[in-house]
Design a protein around this motif. Structure first.
Motif, PDB file in Angstrom:
ATOM      1  N   ILE A 108      10.606  10.046  -2.335  1.00 51.07           N
ATOM      2  CA  ILE A 108      10.689   8.583  -2.374  1.00 51.07           C
ATOM      3  C   ILE A 108      11.617   8.064  -1.279  1.00 51.07           C
ATOM      4  CG2 ILE A 108      11.527   6.609  -3.730  1.00 51.07           C
ATOM      5  CD1 ILE A 108      10.478   8.128  -6.221  1.00 51.07           C
ATOM      6  N   LEU A 109      12.773   8.677  -1.133  1.00 48.98           N
ATOM      7  CA  LEU A 109      13.737   8.201  -0.140  1.00 48.98           C
ATOM      8  C   LEU A 109      13.226   8.362   1.291  1.00 48.98           C
ATOM      9  CD1 LEU A 109      17.061   9.459  -1.760  1.00 48.98           C
ATOM     10  CD2 LEU A 109      16.179   7.115  -1.686  1.00 48.98           C
ATOM     11  N   VAL A 110      12.595   9.497   1.574  1.00 46.32           N
ATOM     12  CA  VAL A 110      12.049   9.717   2.917  1.00 46.32           C
ATOM     13  C   VAL A 110      10.919   8.743   3.201  1.00 46.32           C
ATOM     14  CG1 VAL A 110      10.737  11.363   4.346  1.00 46.32           C
ATOM     15  CG2 VAL A 110      12.768  12.133   3.112  1.00 46.32           C
ATOM     16  N   ARG A 111      10.049   8.583   2.236  1.00 45.24           N
ATOM     17  CA  ARG A 111       8.905   7.688   2.422  1.00 45.24           C
ATOM     18  C   ARG A 111       9.365   6.241   2.592  1.00 45.24           C
ATOM     19  NH1 ARG A 111       3.303   7.793   0.957  1.00 45.24           N
ATOM     20  NH2 ARG A 111       2.526   6.127   2.273  1.00 45.24           N
ATOM     21  N   LEU A 148       0.829  -1.209   0.000  1.00 44.84           N
ATOM     22  CA  LEU A 148       0.000   0.000   0.000  1.00 44.84           C
ATOM     23  C   LEU A 148       0.863   1.258   0.000  1.00 44.84           C
ATOM     24  CD1 LEU A 148      -2.810  -1.031   2.515  1.00 44.84           C
ATOM     25  CD2 LEU A 148      -2.964  -0.891   0.025  1.00 44.84           C
ATOM     26  N   ALA A 149       1.942   1.234   0.763  1.00 47.62           N
ATOM     27  CA  ALA A 149       2.852   2.383   0.800  1.00 47.62           C
ATOM     28  C   ALA A 149       3.477   2.612  -0.578  1.00 47.62           C
ATOM     29  CB  ALA A 149       3.940   2.171   1.853  1.00 47.62           C
ATOM     30  N   MET A 150       3.880   1.520  -1.230  1.00 43.52           N
ATOM     31  CA  MET A 150       4.470   1.651  -2.567  1.00 43.52           C
ATOM     32  C   MET A 150       3.456   2.191  -3.568  1.00 43.52           C
ATOM     33  SD  MET A 150       7.667   0.828  -2.490  1.00 43.52           S
ATOM     34  CE  MET A 150       8.098   0.434  -4.159  1.00 43.52           C
ATOM     35  N   LEU A 151       2.222   1.698  -3.504  1.00 44.22           N
ATOM     36  CA  LEU A 151       1.187   2.205  -4.400  1.00 44.22           C
ATOM     37  C   LEU A 151       0.947   3.691  -4.174  1.00 44.22           C
ATOM     38  CD1 LEU A 151      -1.412  -0.700  -4.319  1.00 44.22           C
ATOM     39  CD2 LEU A 151      -0.056   0.037  -6.277  1.00 44.22           C
ATOM     40  N   ASP A 152       0.928   4.106  -2.923  1.00 47.51           N
ATOM     41  CA  ASP A 152       0.738   5.515  -2.595  1.00 47.51           C
ATOM     42  C   ASP A 152       1.887   6.352  -3.151  1.00 47.51           C
ATOM     43  OD1 ASP A 152      -0.697   7.656  -1.327  1.00 47.51           O
ATOM     44  OD2 ASP A 152       0.826   7.631   0.257  1.00 47.51           O
ATOM     45  N   MET A 153       3.110   5.850  -2.997  1.00 47.00           N
ATOM     46  CA  MET A 153       4.273   6.580  -3.531  1.00 47.00           C
ATOM     47  C   MET A 153       4.187   6.706  -5.041  1.00 47.00           C
ATOM     48  SD  MET A 153       7.774   5.666  -1.553  1.00 47.00           S
ATOM     49  CE  MET A 153       7.509   3.916  -1.380  1.00 47.00           C
ATOM     50  N   ILE A 154       3.833   5.634  -5.705  1.00 43.20           N
ATOM     51  CA  ILE A 154       3.745   5.659  -7.169  1.00 43.20           C
ATOM     52  C   ILE A 154       2.694   6.665  -7.614  1.00 43.20           C
ATOM     53  CG2 ILE A 154       3.085   4.304  -9.190  1.00 43.20           C
ATOM     54  CD1 ILE A 154       4.477   1.901  -7.767  1.00 43.20           C
ATOM     55  N   ARG A 155       1.563   6.692  -6.913  1.00 45.53           N
ATOM     56  CA  ARG A 155       0.520   7.678  -7.247  1.00 45.53           C
ATOM     57  C   ARG A 155       1.034   9.104  -7.100  1.00 45.53           C
ATOM     58  NH1 ARG A 155      -3.012   4.073  -3.997  1.00 45.53           N
ATOM     59  NH2 ARG A 155      -4.078   2.752  -5.505  1.00 45.53           N
ATOM     60  N   ARG A 182      10.152   1.618   5.968  1.00 48.64           N
ATOM     61  CA  ARG A 182      11.139   0.536   6.037  1.00 48.64           C
ATOM     62  C   ARG A 182      11.134  -0.306   4.769  1.00 48.64           C
ATOM     63  NH1 ARG A 182      12.833  -0.573  11.708  1.00 48.64           N
ATOM     64  NH2 ARG A 182      11.799   1.019  12.948  1.00 48.64           N
ATOM     65  N   ILE A 183      11.151   0.400   3.656  1.00 58.07           N
ATOM     66  CA  ILE A 183      11.244  -0.231   2.349  1.00 58.07           C
ATOM     67  C   ILE A 183      12.649   0.045   1.839  1.00 58.07           C
ATOM     68  CG2 ILE A 183      10.385  -0.228  -0.028  1.00 58.07           C
ATOM     69  CD1 ILE A 183       7.699   0.775   1.161  1.00 58.07           C
ATOM     70  N   TRP A 184      13.402  -1.001   1.633  1.00 58.35           N
ATOM     71  CA  TRP A 184      14.798  -0.827   1.230  1.00 58.35           C
ATOM     72  C   TRP A 184      14.943  -1.036  -0.263  1.00 58.35           C
ATOM     73  CZ3 TRP A 184      15.771   1.476   5.373  1.00 58.35           C
ATOM     74  CH2 TRP A 184      15.370   1.003   6.603  1.00 58.35           C
ATOM     75  N   LEU A 185      15.415  -0.020  -0.915  1.00 60.56           N
ATOM     76  CA  LEU A 185      15.588  -0.067  -2.375  1.00 60.56           C
ATOM     77  C   LEU A 185      16.978  -0.559  -2.718  1.00 60.56           C
ATOM     78  CD1 LEU A 185      13.924   3.316  -3.322  1.00 60.56           C
ATOM     79  CD2 LEU A 185      12.903   1.062  -3.334  1.00 60.56           C
TER      80      LEU A 185
END
Length: 102
Positions: free
Chosen positions: A91-94, A47-54, A99-102
């Motif tokens: 993106i980096l802050v979010r 959900l966090a990733m979807l929100d970021m992409i939006r 706790r999503i590691w790219l």
């Protein structure tokens, strides 16, 4: 993960003990909770990733609109470098917060 009953493969008679039965039931409940927790954790990240992409798409649409207005009406051109820096920072802050590691 090891099957709980395999632990007692050489001592099957212990499986009939009430305490062992309780322990096995408890372990099975914990395994279910772990699976459920992992699912919820993954789902939250999704959900966090979807929100970021939006949000990134919204930012891209805004910069495209600025570019169109620049071309059509002669307004100031968009500042692409600033926009890219802002999106990258967002993106980096979010990711750090979620706790999503790219």
């Amino acid at each position: 993960m090891k099957n709980l009953r395999e632990i007692f493969k050489n001592k099957y008679d212990l499986l009939d003990e009430p305490e062992v039965e309780q322990l096995l039931d408890y372990c099975e409940q914990l395994q279910d909770e772990i699976v459920e927790f992992k699912f919820e954790k993954d789902k939250n990240k999704e959900l966090a990733m979807l929100d970021m992409i939006r949000e990134v798409i919204k930012g891209c649409n805004a910069i495209e609109k600025e570019q169109n207005e620049h071309e059509r009406f002669g307004y100031d051109p968009p500042n692409y470098q600033e926009t890219i820096s802002n999106l990258k920072r967002y993106i980096l802050v979010r990711c750090k917060e979620e706790r999503i590691w790219l």
